[in-house]
Write an enzyme that holds these catalytic residues in place. Structure first.
Site, mmCIF file in Angstrom:
data_model
loop_
_atom_site.group_PDB
_atom_site.id
_atom_site.type_symbol
_atom_site.label_atom_id
_atom_site.label_comp_id
_atom_site.label_asym_id
_atom_site.label_seq_id
_atom_site.Cartn_x
_atom_site.Cartn_y
_atom_site.Cartn_z
ATOM 1 N N GLY A 1 0.957 -1.342 -0.045
ATOM 2 C CA GLY A 1 0.080 0.009 0.086
ATOM 3 C C GLY A 1 1.085 1.349 -0.075
ATOM 4 O O GLY A 1 0.283 2.321 0.127
ATOM 5 N N ASN B 1 -4.446 -2.713 1.390
ATOM 6 C CA ASN B 1 -4.454 -2.108 0.059
ATOM 7 C C ASN B 1 -5.629 -2.529 -0.883
ATOM 8 O O ASN B 1 -5.613 -3.808 -0.888
ATOM 9 C CB ASN B 1 -3.241 -2.258 -0.806
ATOM 10 C CG ASN B 1 -2.935 -1.729 -2.045
ATOM 11 O OD1 ASN B 1 -3.765 -0.977 -2.635
ATOM 12 N ND2 ASN B 1 -1.863 -1.620 -2.653
ATOM 13 N N GLY C 1 5.487 -5.694 -0.895
ATOM 14 C CA GLY C 1 6.180 -5.086 0.115
ATOM 15 C C GLY C 1 6.337 -6.122 1.423
ATOM 16 O O GLY C 1 5.450 -7.308 1.416
ATOM 17 N N GLU D 1 5.767 -7.578 4.681
ATOM 18 C CA GLU D 1 4.528 -7.920 5.343
ATOM 19 C C GLU D 1 4.431 -8.554 6.685
ATOM 20 O O GLU D 1 5.008 -9.155 6.973
ATOM 21 C CB GLU D 1 3.646 -8.769 4.421
ATOM 22 C CG GLU D 1 3.013 -8.236 3.168
ATOM 23 C CD GLU D 1 2.018 -9.086 2.413
ATOM 24 O OE1 GLU D 1 1.928 -10.206 2.532
ATOM 25 O OE2 GLU D 1 1.435 -8.469 1.323
HETATM 26 N N1 LIG Z 1 1.503 8.709 -6.491
HETATM 27 C C1 LIG Z 1 0.095 8.276 -6.269
HETATM 28 N N2 LIG Z 1 -0.701 9.119 -6.371
HETATM 29 C C2 LIG Z 1 -2.059 8.823 -6.009
HETATM 30 N N3 LIG Z 1 -2.280 7.893 -5.327
HETATM 31 C C3 LIG Z 1 -1.530 7.063 -5.032
HETATM 32 C C4 LIG Z 1 -0.077 7.173 -5.531
HETATM 33 N N4 LIG Z 1 0.602 6.162 -5.066
HETATM 34 C C5 LIG Z 1 -0.393 5.292 -4.502
HETATM 35 N N5 LIG Z 1 -1.492 5.673 -4.633
HETATM 36 C C6 LIG Z 1 -2.817 5.176 -4.009
HETATM 37 O O1 LIG Z 1 -2.338 4.075 -2.978
HETATM 38 C C7 LIG Z 1 -2.963 3.106 -3.291
HETATM 39 C C8 LIG Z 1 -1.920 1.595 -2.999
HETATM 40 O O2 LIG Z 1 -0.739 1.873 -4.275
HETATM 41 P P1 LIG Z 1 -0.186 0.522 -4.622
HETATM 42 O O3 LIG Z 1 -1.083 -0.362 -5.256
HETATM 43 O O4 LIG Z 1 0.715 1.173 -5.674
HETATM 44 O O5 LIG Z 1 0.555 -0.011 -3.504
HETATM 45 P P2 LIG Z 1 1.688 -1.195 -3.455
HETATM 46 O O6 LIG Z 1 2.649 -0.676 -2.875
HETATM 47 O O7 LIG Z 1 1.981 -1.777 -4.931
HETATM 48 O O8 LIG Z 1 1.103 -2.370 -2.626
HETATM 49 P P3 LIG Z 1 0.946 -3.801 -2.781
HETATM 50 O O9 LIG Z 1 2.548 -4.177 -2.200
HETATM 51 O O10 LIG Z 1 0.102 -4.285 -1.785
HETATM 52 O O11 LIG Z 1 0.815 -4.033 -4.070
HETATM 53 C C9 LIG Z 1 -3.119 2.968 -4.882
HETATM 54 O O12 LIG Z 1 -4.233 2.216 -5.279
HETATM 55 C C10 LIG Z 1 -3.489 4.324 -4.963
HETATM 56 O O13 LIG Z 1 -4.923 4.786 -4.796
HETATM 57 MG MG LIG Z 2 1.295 -3.184 -5.837
#
Ligand SMILES: Nc1ncnc2c1ncn2[C@@H]1O[C@H](COP(=O)(O)OP(=O)(O)OP(=O)(O)O)[C@@H](O)[C@H]1O
Ligand SMILES: [Mg+2]
Length: 1133
Positions: free
Chosen positions: A108, A157, A387, A389
């Protein structure tokens, strides 16, 4: 617009943590928070980008921003992920260095979003063209497909990646993308069968059910209702802000763009549907003779539909859920599965099916996006892996994920240090050793081939005998007991200590990012990842095109008794390959941080951020970075920024930039230990030095501004004075011109006034003259008009007199002509009278002559002769007068008698003549006509002066057959039933009960009369005429008649008939006639009276005729008064 030339301009907090002063954890967090509150989500640590998840969309990813960061140096603008992407792309393109972008952070934190931002930036700045755009589009569109199948909503997330992804984007020498290769790492497949509370299964299941058309769902045998599927968690099926239906359309579109064929998409959806169906299969126990329970499928409907979808024989799959074949050394044994084992087999099949489908998708996408050209590529790798966990309940998946993060942290430490070291060597600066925590020891604990946790797990899985999760934990307790990062409840036993904070069947690892407690339950199973061979063979037998590819081991020809590699082993191997790959590339780091646990914007939870900063080792990272020199900058930019601090370098330094910086720093008396000169960069040891320089720059800029202001004001005043002077000359010139113009205007207007007066006077004169002439002309015209008028009137008078004279002449002429005509008429009349008189006189004279001549004969016979002659003449005239009488017997006219002496003869003559003309008239008759007249005569004898109806019947001819019975086919039968018909008519038979009539056919023959039904022609009554005693009719104008039968006759039993007919006179006459002509019969009595008795069966009823009022209408109406009286009202004549 303000133009930025350095990261240092208008900084909020510090844009680069390296410049943080003082540097400690608190100031680090405060700086992050300060920037986050001002929407600055990116901060640098040297070349590493820290990204805070804003949880809302910020306007910082626009095409304008892309242009702003394009081809700009890293420190020129405020921190942004685009700056990192640009730097990586440019060094790939220009310096031919393969790049990798490592995105780390906990679930997230925004890793997937960051990876997409990097890809979209690179796509925006690299080359364009039809082919290139297609490749770009395919690379970008692979994301939605993989996210649909590999992402799910978790507690942390809503779009959590449940697999690791590393994507190599390949570029040609110009920097245009050629294609890519995606590698995927360990999908969290256990989610297919079971999800923790508040989490969902993979997005695709919900997207398919929400977004697919009714038709598609029907083909896939699915129902739109989530609650019908055991594998779908229901409490969080709908996620705020996620439109599954729209996402489904996006995914389908993306698959199309990536290059999936329609049949392939259909196959994939069929497998997804089959997994949902599989989850609904349930088992029940069935006892066997040997006392064991055997599982049986409970409701076979889902099984049947799943088999239909995949083209599997139902019995084969059903058997695979009930039995398991074990093969050992050419021997085959079949054991039964109990219900629990059947459920285990079912879930194992679902998990395997899904994870293999996912891997197939990645392979298929790779086929589409792989680079076509075989030339050498430059590569940019983007790593977006799950990431770190830490859950309440951590299992094998978390262990694997955290191991991967551990490895990434290690490579980060290694590469950052290496990079730092390399830069120092490159710049020829002395390297000082830096202390930092190296997590290699934790990696070793997990991956060591002899006594690492993974190795032990494998060993346990392969060991013969009973293997359970507990035996695995025992093993760990003995082998890892001494490891400083490993803890378990029992491992302290040797030291006679027990850690009560640790539950049984758990172990804890102190990761670089914190301590994580793992529950060993399921480790062995998940590591084994076993799918019973019977199931894989059943899958291989499926006719579905994809299934054979997904389950190659099910091919009976290739039975392999060797165990497949364990999940842990495979993952370790693929992570090893990844690490090797990353080490060959130039790393770029994005460290993602999650500001709060609530997934909402504007909240910055210090403790959470602090935890992440700590385990990501960010403060250490800053320390490493500035262990030697905190800040470095190329000579050119340094000189450009600070050149105003030294007179020698201001405004222009002509010479090498390095020398300029040396002069500058010497002049500024910066202590020499504070900086070092590299080959291309100046290294500044302490951020304070940099800030002092910045401070002096700011002050100097103010002095410079004052100087510029002073010069500018002087220049402005002088310019203003010169302008005034010049203006004064212009104003004077303009005024003089104005005065002269005024004077000239006055003279001009005076002249004009005079001119106009003179012209006015002249004009008036001319006008006067013209008016006089005009008046003269008008006077002449008037006089001429009067004179012409007089002339005309005189002429008119003359003409009128002439006309009157002409008329008088013609009147006189007419009178004269009249007079002449009358005179002529009188003359002619006189002449005619005279001629008449002459003729009379001549006649008298002739008479006289004759009388004189014949006088001698006259005495003897003249008297007789004259008498005879006279009589003769009189008779002649009398007879000729009789000629006017007609031959019609009806004509009663006869001329009046002319002389009294003809009286007797006149009367006789009239009678004789009448008889004669009657005879003549009769003589013309045919036999039929004669008979008709005879009948008419007979009618007259019967009815004349007796019945009021009679006169109206006289003029009606007796037609006899009114029904045309012989021609009408309807009465054919009736016609044949009777002899020659004398009369056929429609009559009304009066019903005694109510006096109403019902229509009947009445036929009269020589021997009988018949009554028949009007519609059918069926005979109702046939009465021989000898049985008829009499007929009764009234004296009035009605058509009622009663046919009375002789008492005692055969027909009398039915009673008399009371009928009414429009042809009464004719019917009675005919009846009478038959009576008179037949020798063998009595004559029929005709009784004419207004009251008679009729015998109806036993009773005698009196029929009485009265003169009715007009209300009865024109026809007579019969009404029953009582049992013995029928009253017929006849309208008054
Ligand atoms: N730069 C950004 N601008 C706007 N919203 C963002 C941005 N980065 C992340 N988010 C918001 O945060 C949410 C989670 O981001 P993301 O899915 O990239 O997390 P992750 O690090 O890939 O998590 P995981 O490890 O669970 O996959 C996204 O769905 C989005 O709503
Ligand atoms: Mg992700």
């Amino acid at each position: 617009m303000e133009v930025k030339t350095s990261l240092l301009d208008n900084m909020i907090g510090v844009g680069d943590m390296v410049l943080l002063e003082p540097l400690n954890e608190d100031s680090f967090i405060v700086n992050l928070r300060n920037r986050f509150d001002h929407n600055e989500i990116y901060t640098y640590i040297g070349s590493v980008v820290i990204s805070m998840n804003p949880y809302r969309s910020l306007p910082i990813y626009t095409p304008q921003k892309v242009e702003e960061y394009r081809n700009r140096n890293f420190y020129e603008l405020s921190p942004h992920i685009y700056a990192l992407a640009d730097e990586a792309y440019r060094s790939l393109r220009d310096q031919d260095k393969d790049q990798c972008i490592l995105i780390t952070g906990e679930s997230g934190a925004g890793k997937t979003e960051a990876s997409k931002l990097v890809m979209s930036y690179v796509a925006a700045v690299c080359g364009k063209g039809q082919e290139v755009n297609k490749v770009k589009e395919q690379l970008l569109q692979s994301n939605p497909v993989l996210e649909a199948f590999g992402n799910a909503k978790t507690m942390r997330n809503d779009n959590s990646s449940r697999f690791g992804k590393y994507m190599d984007i390949e570029f040609d020498f110009k920097g245009d993308p050629l294609g890519g290769v995606i590698s995927n790492y360990l999908l969290e497949k256990s989610r297919v069968c079971k999800q923790p509370r508040g989490e969902r299964n993979f997005h695709i299941f919900y997207q398919l059910l929400s977004g697919a058309s009714d038709d598609t769902l029907m083909k896939l045998k699915l129902d739109r209702d989530f609650s019908k599927y055991n594998y779908l968690s229901l409490d969080s099926a709908n996620v705020n802000g996620l439109d599954d239906a729209a996402s489904f359309r996006t995914v389908r579109n993306a698959m199309q763009i990536v290059g999936f064929m329609e049949a392939e998409v259909q196959s994939v959806l069929e497998l997804v549907a089959a997994i949902l169906k599989l989850g609904n299969i349930e088992f029940k126990p069935e006892s066997r003779v040997n006392g064991f329970d055997e599982s049986r499928v409970k409701d076979k409907n889902d099984l049947k539909e799943m088999c239909e979808l995949l083209g599997i024989e139902q019995s084969v799959l059903e058997r695979a859920f009930s039995y398991r074949t074990v093969e050992a050394k050419m021997e085959k044994m079949s054991t039964t599965l109990n219900v629990a084992q059947a459920y285990y087999a079912r879930d194992a099949l679902a998990k395997n099916l899904y994870s293999r489908l996912f891997s197939w998708l990645v392979t298929r996408i790779n086929e589409s996006i792989k680079a076509q050209a075989k030339t050498r590529h430059k590569v940019m790798g983007v790593l977006d892996i799950y990431g770190f966990e830490i859950f309440e309940d951590n299992s094998f998946e978390q262990f694997i994920i955290n191991y991967c993060n551990e490895k990434l942290q290690q490579i980060f430490i290694e590469l950052t240090l290496r990079e730092e070291q390399e830069e120092y060597i490159r710049e020829d600066i002395e390297w000082t050793n830096i202390e930092y925590f190296n997590n290699a020891v934790i990696c070793d604990l997990i991956e060591n081939n002899q006594n690492g946790i993974l190795a032990m797990l494998d060993e346990e899985c392969l060991r013969p005998g009973t293997v359970t999760d507990d035996t695995f934990l025992d093993k760990l307790n003995t082998i890892c007991a001494e490891h400083q990062h490993f803890e378990s409840r029992l491992n302290k036993n040797s030291k006679f200590l027990t850690d009560h904070s640790l539950p049984h069947s758990c172990f804890r690892i102190q990761h670089y990012a914190g301590k994580v407690l793992y529950r060993v339950e399921g480790f062995v199973d998940k590591n084994n990842d076993l799918l019973y061979r019977d199931l894989s063979q059943a899958m291989y037998k499926a006719t579905h095109s994809l299934m054979r590819q997904l389950f190659p081991e099910g091919n009976p020809a290739k039975v392999n008794l060797k165990r497949p590699p364990t999940a842990g082993f495979q993952f370790k191997a693929s992570v090893g390959v990844l690490m090797k790959n990353l080490q060959t590339k130039n790393p770029n780091y994005i460290r993602c941080i999650k500001p709060n646990d609530k997934k909402v914007a504007h909240i910055f939870t210090d403790s959470l951020v602090c935890h992440q900063v700590r385990y990501l080792g960010l403060v250490e990272n800053v320390r490493v970075r500035r262990a030697g020199y905190a800040f470095r900058q190329p000579y050119e930019s340094c000189l450009e920024r600070y050149k105003m601090l030294c007179k020698k370098t201001w405004p222009q330094w002509r010479g090498p930039a390095r020398d300029g910086v040396v002069v500058l720093l010497t002049d500024c008396s910066v202590p020499t230990e504070e900086f070092a000169y590299g080959r291309s960069k100046i290294f500044i040891r302490n951020p304070r030095t940099l800030f002092t320089l910045e401070e002096r720059r700011r002050a100097c800029l103010e002095d410079l501004a004052t100087l510029i202001q002073k010069i500018y004001r002087g220049w402005k005043s002088r310019t203003h004075f010169l302008l005034l002077k010049k203006s004064q000359v212009v104003v004077a010139a303009w005024y003089r011109r104005y005065a002269q113009q005024n004077k000239y205007q006055k003279i001009k207007s005076a002249t004009l006034v005079m001119q106009s007066f003179i012209r006015g006077w002249k004009a008036r004169n001319i006008l006067r003259q013209l008016k006089y002439e005009k008046r003269c002309k008008e006077a002449v015209t008037t006089i001429a008009a009067y004179w012409h008028g007089t002339q005309a009137r005189m002429e008119l008078r003359r003409l009128k007199t002439e006309a009157r004279n002409k008329r008088a002449v013609s009147v006189i002429w007419a009178y004269w002509q009249g007079t002449k005509a009358r005179r002529e008429l009188r003359r002619l009349k006189e002449e005619a009278r005279r001629k008449h008189a002459v003729a009379i006189i001549w006649a008298y004279w002739l008479g006289l002559q004759v009388r004189r001549e014949y006088r001698k004969f006259f005495r003897a016979n003249a008297g007789k002769k004259i008498y005879d002659f006279t009589i003769q003449r009189i008779m002649q005239k009398y007879f000729l007068g009789l000629k006017t009488t007609t031959m019609s017997p009806m004509d009663n006219t006869w001329p009046a008698k002319p002389y009294g002496f003809l009286e007797g003869a006149h009367t006789q003559l009239r009678r004789i003549f009448h008889l004669w003309r009657c005879k003549k008239y009769r003589g013309q008759f045919t036999e039929e006509k004669k008979a008709v007249y005879e009948e008419k005569l007979e009618a007259s004898e019967i009815f004349k002066d007796k019945k009021a109806l009679y006169p109206s019947s006289v003029s009606q001819p007796f037609k006899g057959d009114y029904l045309e019975i012989q021609k009408n086919p309807k009465y054919q039968k009736l016609n044949s039933a009777v002899e020659e018909v004398l009369l056929a008519d429609l009559v009304n038979k009066i019903n005694r009960a109510n006096g109403k009539g019902s229509p009947r056919l009445f036929l009269l023959t020589k021997s009988n009369f018949v009554l028949a039904d009007q519609k059918t022609g069926q005979v109702k009554a046939s009465v021989p005429l000898p049985d008829l005693a009499s007929v009764s009719v009234s004296t009035q104008s009605d058509g009622f008649f009663a046919l009375k039968l002789k008492e005692g006759s055969a027909s009398a039993s039915k009673g008399d008939f009371l009928l009414s007919s429009e042809h009464l006179i004719e019917i009675i006459t005919k009846l009478h006639h038959i009576g008179t002509t037949a020798a063998d019969r009595d004559q029929i009595n005709i009784d004419i009276s207004d009251e008679f008795l009729v015998q109806f069966k036993q009773d005698k009823v009196c029929v009485k005729f009265i003169q009715g009022g007009p209300k009865n209408g024109n026809s007579a109406a019969c009404k029953r008064k009582n049992n013995r009286l029928l009253e017929v009202s006849v309208p008054s004549p």
